[in-house]
Design a protein around this motif. Structure first.
Motif, PDB file in Angstrom:
ATOM      1  N   MET A   1       0.974 -66.573 -28.526  1.00 37.51           N
ATOM      2  CA  MET A   1       1.837 -66.698 -29.707  1.00 37.51           C
ATOM      3  C   MET A   1       1.960 -68.284 -30.013  1.00 37.51           C
ATOM      4  SD  MET A   1       2.481 -63.676 -30.516  1.00 37.51           S
ATOM      5  CE  MET A   1       3.609 -63.976 -31.997  1.00 37.51           C
ATOM      6  N   THR A   2       2.028 -69.213 -29.022  1.00 35.53           N
ATOM      7  CA  THR A   2       2.033 -70.420 -29.322  1.00 35.53           C
ATOM      8  C   THR A   2       0.848 -71.052 -30.206  1.00 35.53           C
ATOM      9  OG1 THR A   2       3.390 -70.886 -27.422  1.00 35.53           O
ATOM     10  CG2 THR A   2       2.617 -72.968 -28.545  1.00 35.53           C
ATOM     11  N   ALA A   3      -0.576 -70.751 -29.747  1.00 34.62           N
ATOM     12  CA  ALA A   3      -1.509 -70.982 -30.298  1.00 34.62           C
ATOM     13  C   ALA A   3      -1.754 -70.386 -31.805  1.00 34.62           C
ATOM     14  CB  ALA A   3      -2.621 -70.499 -29.566  1.00 34.62           C
ATOM     15  N   VAL A   6       0.714 -72.771 -33.978  1.00 35.95           N
ATOM     16  CA  VAL A   6      -0.059 -73.887 -34.416  1.00 35.95           C
ATOM     17  C   VAL A   6      -1.441 -73.619 -35.279  1.00 35.95           C
ATOM     18  CG1 VAL A   6      -1.669 -75.753 -33.366  1.00 35.95           C
ATOM     19  CG2 VAL A   6       0.293 -74.997 -32.127  1.00 35.95           C
ATOM     20  N   THR A   7      -2.057 -72.649 -35.340  1.00 35.95           N
ATOM     21  CA  THR A   7      -2.990 -72.085 -36.122  1.00 35.95           C
ATOM     22  C   THR A   7      -2.551 -71.937 -37.614  1.00 35.95           C
ATOM     23  OG1 THR A   7      -4.482 -71.248 -34.530  1.00 35.95           O
ATOM     24  CG2 THR A   7      -4.889 -70.626 -36.763  1.00 35.95           C
ATOM     25  N   TRP A   8      -1.487 -71.164 -37.672  1.00 37.78           N
ATOM     26  CA  TRP A   8      -0.508 -70.956 -38.873  1.00 37.78           C
ATOM     27  C   TRP A   8      -0.194 -72.057 -39.578  1.00 37.78           C
ATOM     28  CZ3 TRP A   8      -0.735 -67.448 -42.638  1.00 37.78           C
ATOM     29  CH2 TRP A   8       0.337 -67.419 -43.454  1.00 37.78           C
ATOM     30  N   VAL A 232       5.032 -76.799 -24.202  1.00 35.09           N
ATOM     31  CA  VAL A 232       3.959 -75.878 -24.519  1.00 35.09           C
ATOM     32  C   VAL A 232       2.398 -76.333 -24.014  1.00 35.09           C
ATOM     33  CG1 VAL A 232       2.386 -75.213 -26.916  1.00 35.09           C
ATOM     34  CG2 VAL A 232       4.858 -75.452 -26.890  1.00 35.09           C
ATOM     35  N   PRO A 233       1.797 -75.615 -23.358  1.00 41.35           N
ATOM     36  CA  PRO A 233       0.720 -76.101 -22.653  1.00 41.35           C
ATOM     37  C   PRO A 233      -0.154 -76.522 -23.716  1.00 41.35           C
ATOM     38  CG  PRO A 233       0.606 -73.695 -22.787  1.00 41.35           C
ATOM     39  CD  PRO A 233       1.926 -74.148 -23.206  1.00 41.35           C
ATOM     40  N   VAL A 238      -4.825 -77.111 -28.347  1.00 44.00           N
ATOM     41  CA  VAL A 238      -6.207 -77.250 -28.579  1.00 44.00           C
ATOM     42  C   VAL A 238      -6.562 -75.876 -29.308  1.00 44.00           C
ATOM     43  CG1 VAL A 238      -8.282 -77.649 -27.495  1.00 44.00           C
ATOM     44  CG2 VAL A 238      -6.214 -79.269 -26.733  1.00 44.00           C
ATOM     45  N   LEU A 239      -6.578 -74.846 -28.575  1.00 43.05           N
ATOM     46  CA  LEU A 239      -6.838 -73.591 -29.252  1.00 43.05           C
ATOM     47  C   LEU A 239      -6.270 -73.293 -30.539  1.00 43.05           C
ATOM     48  CD1 LEU A 239      -8.202 -70.821 -28.865  1.00 43.05           C
ATOM     49  CD2 LEU A 239      -6.341 -70.087 -27.737  1.00 43.05           C
TER      50      LEU A 239
END
Length: 391
Positions: A1-3, A6-8, A232-233, A238-239
């Motif tokens: 969900m974190t990725a 970030v994308t949004w 957050v990893p 990055v992803l």
């Protein structure tokens, strides 16, 4: 969900940037239009026509034939002086002056010379003469047929001309069809079918590089550092960024493909092959953009270097001119870049009616470029995020 978050966030930030939207949407379409119009004019000549004073039916028909010729874009002038002025200003490639006594000379059986004016240094003008000569020759053949019909039937020339027109419309004329041997062509079709795919290759890559400036700005403002403290990893960041820039590249590609198909009637070839090619090229651009965001230290560096690098690579890769026209050594250099393989694939699809099997080699090379760029970008960005905070 974190990725995904970030994308949004990255997508919203990019879509709210008017400057980015200009370079992503308006500029590519504008250049496609300019190049498409310019290239499509290579086989269409601008010809001025000076009609005969008080023209008869024969002169009127010749003028109409010139106006309807597919290879000529004509403009009518009232006087030869006005047409000469336009020719000197390079507004025309040639000028056709219809003789004043054309009808009388034809009725009397005399030979008539149609004057064609060209500039001595204009190569297009001499090529235009061939197209004009073909139209005049067709018209002369119709007149000869009319005279023959009148002599054989004892009728009038006007009646023979009417019969010749009817016979010409009833019987299909001999046509010339151009066909490339074995269906092979090293060039994209002229016009928008040339400018649209090459500008897709060029601008998707350039805008992806320019997008790296946003990553640099996010690094420098400490957003990544605060996210990592959450914690957050780094791989999620990055992803998320990679997926966001991939979606932006696909969005721009879809816009260019859609505009090309709807507005410029570009046939993109086999849908499956074209879709895979667009996706792989978006991955190549994404890898390059994220790598730029990881390598450069300031957004100004990205804005200064990115477009220059993108345009240079595009020129070497065949986006500005076909690599089949350059020396072999330059073509070899061009094929060290992904752009050349993308243009080669579009050439196979658009010029040779190829399918997925015809571009498998090109797709494999592009896939290798995409994998290498994405791997380097991921490693470089993770290293940046895990390093000491930037100032």
């Amino acid at each position: 969900m974190t990725a995904l978050a970030v994308t949004w966030a990255t997508l919203l930030r990019a879509l709210r940037d008017r400057g980015a939207l200009f370079f992503m949407v308006l500029l590519p379409v504008a250049i496609i239009v300019v190049l498409g119009v310019t290239i499509s004019g290579f086989d269409v000549f601008r010809v001025g026509v000076v009609p005969a004073a008080r023209p008869g039916p024969v002169a009127q028909e010749l003028t109409a034939d010139l106006r309807q010729a597919p290879g000529l874009r004509t403009h009518t002038y009232e006087s030869a002086a006005d047409a000469r002025t336009a020719l000197r200003r390079a507004e025309l490639d040639a000028v056709v002056v219809v003789p004043a006594g054309l009808d009388a000379d034809v009725l009397d059986g005399r030979t008539v010379a149609v004057t064609v004016l060209v500039e001595p240094s204009g190569s297009a003008g001499h090529a235009a003469v061939s197209s004009v000569s073909a139209v005049v020759a067709d018209h002369a053949a119709r007149l000869q047929a009319a005279r023959f019909a009148a002599e054989q039937t004892g009728g009038t020339f006007e009646g023979g001309l009417s019969a010749a027109r009817g016979a010409e419309q009833a019987a299909a004329p001999i046509a010339v069809r151009t066909e490339t041997v074995n269906g092979q062509s090293d060039y994209l079709p002229l016009g928008y079918s040339y400018s649209t795919p090459t500008m897709l290759v060029l601008f998707v890559f350039i805008n992806a590089l320019a997008g790296g400036a946003t990553i640099v700005q996010t690094r420098r403002t400490g957003v990544y550092a605060r996210a990592l403290a959450a914690p957050v990893p780094a791989r999620a960041l990055v992803l998320g960024e990679t997926v966001a820039y991939l979606l932006l590249a696909l969005l721009q590609s879809a816009l260019i493909v859609g505009v090309g198909a709807v507005a410029f009637d570009v046939d993109w070839g086999d849908p499956l092959a074209a879709g895979i090619l667009v996706t792989l090229w978006a991955l190549v651009g994404t890898g390059a953009g994220v790598l730029a965001g990881a390598v450069f230290r300031t957004p100004e560096q990205v804005h200064a270097v990115g477009p220059t690098v993108g345009i240079t690579l595009g020129m070497l890769g065949g986006c500005m001119w076909p690599l089949a026209l350059v020396p072999d050594w330059l073509s070899t250099v061009g094929h060290a870049l992904p752009h050349a393989w993308a243009v080669d694939a579009w050439t196979a699809l658009l010029s040779r009616d190829g399918d997925l099997s015809a571009i498998l080699t090109d797709l494999a090379v592009l896939g290798a470029f995409a994998a290498a760029l994405l791997a380097l970008a991921s490693l470089a960005l993770r290293h940046r995020l895990n390093a000491a905070p930037e100032r």
